[in-house]
Design an enzyme around this catalytic site. Structure first.
Site, PDB file in Angstrom:
ATOM      1  N   TYR A 128       0.836  -1.201   0.000  1.00 43.33           N
ATOM      2  CA  TYR A 128       0.000   0.000   0.000  1.00 43.33           C
ATOM      3  C   TYR A 128       0.867   1.246   0.000  1.00 43.33           C
ATOM      4  CZ  TYR A 128      -4.330  -2.456   1.313  1.00 43.33           C
ATOM      5  OH  TYR A 128      -5.424  -3.254   1.332  1.00 43.33           O
ATOM      6  N   TYR A 167      -0.848  -9.787   0.990  1.00 45.30           N
ATOM      7  CA  TYR A 167       0.212  -9.153   1.778  1.00 45.30           C
ATOM      8  C   TYR A 167       0.253  -9.714   3.198  1.00 45.30           C
ATOM      9  CZ  TYR A 167      -3.573  -5.948   3.355  1.00 45.30           C
ATOM     10  OH  TYR A 167      -4.729  -5.404   3.849  1.00 45.30           O
ATOM     11  N   ARG A 177      -2.982 -11.808   4.170  1.00 48.91           N
ATOM     12  CA  ARG A 177      -4.333 -11.488   3.720  1.00 48.91           C
ATOM     13  C   ARG A 177      -4.527 -11.964   2.290  1.00 48.91           C
ATOM     14  NH1 ARG A 177      -7.798  -7.986   4.989  1.00 48.91           N
ATOM     15  NH2 ARG A 177      -9.054  -9.776   4.497  1.00 48.91           N
ATOM     16  N   HIS A 180      -7.345  -8.448  -2.040  1.00 46.45           N
ATOM     17  CA  HIS A 180      -8.671  -7.837  -1.892  1.00 46.45           C
ATOM     18  C   HIS A 180      -8.627  -6.377  -2.302  1.00 46.45           C
ATOM     19  CE1 HIS A 180      -6.500  -7.151   1.896  1.00 46.45           C
ATOM     20  NE2 HIS A 180      -7.102  -5.973   1.883  1.00 46.45           N
ATOM     21  N   HIS A 182     -10.635  -2.878  -1.114  1.00 46.31           N
ATOM     22  CA  HIS A 182     -11.554  -2.283  -0.142  1.00 46.31           C
ATOM     23  C   HIS A 182     -12.584  -1.444  -0.891  1.00 46.31           C
ATOM     24  CE1 HIS A 182      -9.048  -3.164   3.473  1.00 46.31           C
ATOM     25  NE2 HIS A 182      -8.065  -3.119   2.587  1.00 46.31           N
TER      26      HIS A 182
HETATM   27 FE   LIG Z   1      -6.222  -4.249   2.827  1.00 47.70          FE
END
Ligand SMILES: [Fe+3]
Lengths: 260, 184
Positions: A128, A167, A177, A180, A182
């Site tokens: 991110y 990640y 995770r 995905h 969001h």
């Molecule tokens: Fe996330």
């Protein structure tokens, strides 16, 4: 990679421990007749939920006044270019270009028209653009991972983006995770406000992930998984995924007046 | 036809580069006539501040009219859209500049609808911030009357020099009353 586990007096739980907790709660949920259609707020396998869920039970209220309305967004709010996450920089972002599209509907199947959809996500390497993201994967100078659009008159949204990577995180040792995106959504009433995550089909991390598994009904959590749609895939350009979103509640008929 | 709802998921830790935007928390400019500050902390069950929460406000104007105007994401400084958002800072503090809402119906105690998201919180929580001042209206409010007396205060902001303080306690001592709206 160096040890990224936060210091604590106890060793972090293993995936096997977390998986065992997930299974135990799943079995108990299946026998309890509880619907499990929404995530459990009190879900110990997701360790950060321990101190961040209310213990008192939600207070039932009839929606009234402002609850029966939602904010309005329009062309002033959103530039159409914001729906394409691959054109926000000088160069092409790295990764699998993907079109993610679907309809936003209320519980009666009516389209949620001209309403705001916001998304954010990691890049193809699972990183991110956020200062708290310490995952040592490359930042892509051509990808921010933020998009917005308004639904059209039939409730359709569409984003062009890069398929995000999985990640690591620090819930437990070797926690990852599933990939995905969001999503943030508004309906016609405040009570329909939803923030959730869209997943990609067939992800091997689903059964290991305490956030996804916090929705204990398998059919309900499957509603967060987009499906690959070859009719959305564009020749020599991008793969296509279809994901429809249903916002519960929202039964005010359009003819009811402002309560003022 | 009734379609099953899409479940919620946590906002996670990484919304900070995506959801906040310029003047997100300024429903009116702080210098506007009648502007008040509504602010507070979000706390977890240990009483520690929550530095990665997002608070959203939705409210009527001073005249009690529910705004249906676009422009929340690019505020022009004049249009009152009734909606805004504020991320908590490192100290778990959030703040809005807005106006005191009017009642949307006769006899209603005016309130601001508050929605709370946070890392660790698996789905959004709804609550209300009532403003103090009219004890009669607060006493007559059906929602406040329907909850245990010792918990009502969690929904009533307290005055300070610039407006009102509304703390959100996710769990434990003084836990905020969170709401579930009946399907209707
Ligand atoms: Fe996330």
């Amino acid at each position: 990679m160096t040890d990224t586990v936060a210091s604590s007096d106890a060793a972090p739980p293993t995936q096997a421990q977390i998986t065992a907790e997930i299974s135990a709660i799943g079995r108990e949920g299946a026998g309890s007749g509880e619907p499990g259609q929404q995530p459990r707020l009190d879900y110990p396998p997701y360790r950060s939920s321990l101190l961040r869920h209310p213990t008192q039970g939600l207070h039932q209220v009839d929606p009234e006044g402002i609850d029966l309305w939602a904010p309005v967004f329009g062309d002033r709010d959103v530039d159409p270019l914001e729906a394409d996450l691959t054109v926000q920089h000088r160069g092409e972002p790295i990764g699998e270009r993907a079109v993610v599209t679907g309809r936003v509907l209320d519980g009666d199947g009516r389209p949620v028209r001209h309403q705001l959809v916001e998304i954010w996500q990691a890049n193809a390497g699972g990183r991110y653009i956020h200062q708290r993201d310490q995952h040592p994967a490359a930042i892509d100078p051509n990808f921010t991972g933020v998009g917005r659009c308004l639904t059209d008159a039939d409730g359709w949204y569409s984003f062009t983006t890069i398929k995000p990577g999985p990640y690591p995180w620090r819930n437990h040792r070797n926690a990852w995770r599933p990939a995905h995106i969001h999503f943030s959504l508004f309906g016609r009433e405040l009570t329909q406000r939803l923030i959730t995550q869209m997943y990609f089909p067939g992800d091997p991390l689903f059964e290991l992930d305490p956030i996804y598994q916090a929705i204990t009904d398998p059919a309900a959590r499957d509603r967060l998984v987009a499906r690959y749609d070859h009719d959305v895939t564009q020749p020599e350009w991008a793969t296509g995924y279809r994901w429809d979103i249903v916002l519960a509640g929202g039964h005010r008929t359009p003819t009811e007046g402002n309560g003022a | 036809m009734t379609l099953p709802p899409t479940p919620g998921q946590t906002i996670g830790p990484f919304f900070g580069f995506a959801l906040p935007y310029a003047r997100d928390s300024a429903l009116v400019p702080p210098t506007a006539p009648g502007a008040i500050r509504l602010h507070g902390h979000v706390y977890d069950g240990a009483g520690d501040p929550v530095p990665d929460a997002l608070v959203e406000l939705w409210q009527a104007g001073q005249d009690g009219v529910v705004p249906q105007e676009p422009g929340s994401l690019h505020r022009d400084g004049y249009t009152f859209t009734g909606w805004g958002r504020a991320a908590t800072d490192r100290a778990g503090h959030y703040g809005f500049s807005t106006v005191a809402p009017g009642a949307t119906r006769d006899g209603e105690a005016p309130y601001l609808a508050v929605t709370v998201f946070a890392r660790g919180l698996l789905d959004r929580l709804f609550t209300r911030a009532y403003l103090p001042g009219d004890d009669g209206a607060l006493a007559a409010d059906p929602l406040l009357a329907s909850m245990p007396p010792e918990r009502r205060h969690t929904l009533v902001a307290r005055p300070d020099n610039h407006g009102f303080v509304f703390d959100v306690r996710l769990q434990g001592e003084g836990e905020t009353v969170f709401l579930h709206h009946e399907r209707h």
